[in-house]
Scaffold this active site. Structure first.
Site, short mmCIF file in Angstrom:
data_model
loop_
_atom_site.label_atom_id
_atom_site.label_comp_id
_atom_site.label_asym_id
_atom_site.label_seq_id
_atom_site.Cartn_x
_atom_site.Cartn_y
_atom_site.Cartn_z
N VAL A 19 1.10 -1.22 -0.11
CA VAL A 19 0.12 -0.36 0.11
C VAL A 19 0.90 1.35 0.03
O VAL A 19 0.37 2.73 0.36
CB VAL A 19 -1.33 0.24 1.65
N HIS B 176 -4.55 -4.22 -1.90
CA HIS B 176 -4.82 -3.62 -0.29
C HIS B 176 -5.34 -2.44 0.12
O HIS B 176 -4.75 -1.57 0.93
CB HIS B 176 -3.84 -3.98 0.10
#
Length: 251
Positions: A99, A117
């Site tokens: 991320v 994600h």
């Protein structure tokens, strides 16, 4: 050996996990020195039900994000090696469990990176849906706000990441699955391949006939079906693997 002409180059899918970013100063989670092993309770900080219900959990989560420094990290040679591959004209799609946004920061176009994600570079309000930058919220934390609320409606802010207990974006997942099914070479880089549905992308690729190469410091559940397993540090080994791909070793 001359590089393979672009028209004949295979589609490369690269699934990247936390291991590719450790040399950028971002700790992994499940490795030998991972965050969850050092502080198992820290998993609550990224679990949706705990985060929403408990202000103290949110305070600790903001401090963790401030201290981890993902918002200010820089790409390392592993990230840059994939950029080199893409800029050489090799069809490449990166399917990342990370991320941190370092693939894009290194130079990969947004359209070639599928963030399974979500992203820690942004925050989202759970009330009105307003988005903002993580850097701006971390400035508020540094200034003394323990649990910064949304400035538009006052509701809870959370990182624009997929926490435990949340579903992946179905659009992003569908696109990633399509890439896995279409690729000729699947690189699994810096991932323990234990988190699903992301790890299931390996199953899709292998079932479709892709050549699997695993680059990870520890064993994974897919090592036995991989054509090659590379244990060397990613920042050192991935540039060499990219040179081999550009030389035509993988078709």
């Amino acid at each position: 050996m001359s590089a393979t002409p672009a028209a004949r180059r295979p589609l490369i899918a690269a699934l990247t996990g936390a291991g590719i970013s450790t040399d950028s100063g971002i700790p992994d989670y499940r490795g030998p020195n991972g965050l969850w092993r050092r502080e198992p309770d820290a998993e609550k900080l990224v679990t949706y039900r705990y985060y929403v219900a408990d202000e103290e959990i949110r305070r600790r989560a903001w401090v963790m994000r401030r201290d981890v420094g993902a918002a200010f990290a820089e790409p390392n040679p592993g990230h840059r090696a994939l950029v080199e591959l893409e800029r050489a004209g090799v069809p490449l799609r990166v399917l990342t469990q990370n991320v941190d946004g370092l693939h894009q920061k290194a130079g990969l176009p947004d359209r070639k990176v599928f963030e399974l994600h979500g992203t820690a570079q942004q925050v989202v309000c759970l009330g009105c849906g307003e988005r903002g930058t993580m850097a701006a919220v971390l400035e508020r934390v540094a200034a003394g706000e323990g649990d910064p609320p949304c400035r538009e409606c006052g509701a809870v802010l959370k990182p624009a990441t997929v926490m435990f207990g949340e579903l992946l974006d179905p659009v992003v997942l569908d696109k990633a699955q399509a890439v896995a099914a279409a690729c000729q070479v699947f690189l699994a880089i810096g991932s323990t391949l234990q988190v699903h549905p992301a790890a299931g992308l390996v199953d899709i690729a292998v079932a479709a006939g892709a050549r699997l190469i695993v680059v990870n410091a520890t064993e994974t559940p897919y090592d036995h079906v991989a054509e090659e397993v590379i244990r060397e540090p990613i920042s050192a080994s991935l540039p060499g693997l990219v040179r081999r791909i550009l030389a035509g070793e993988f078709g």
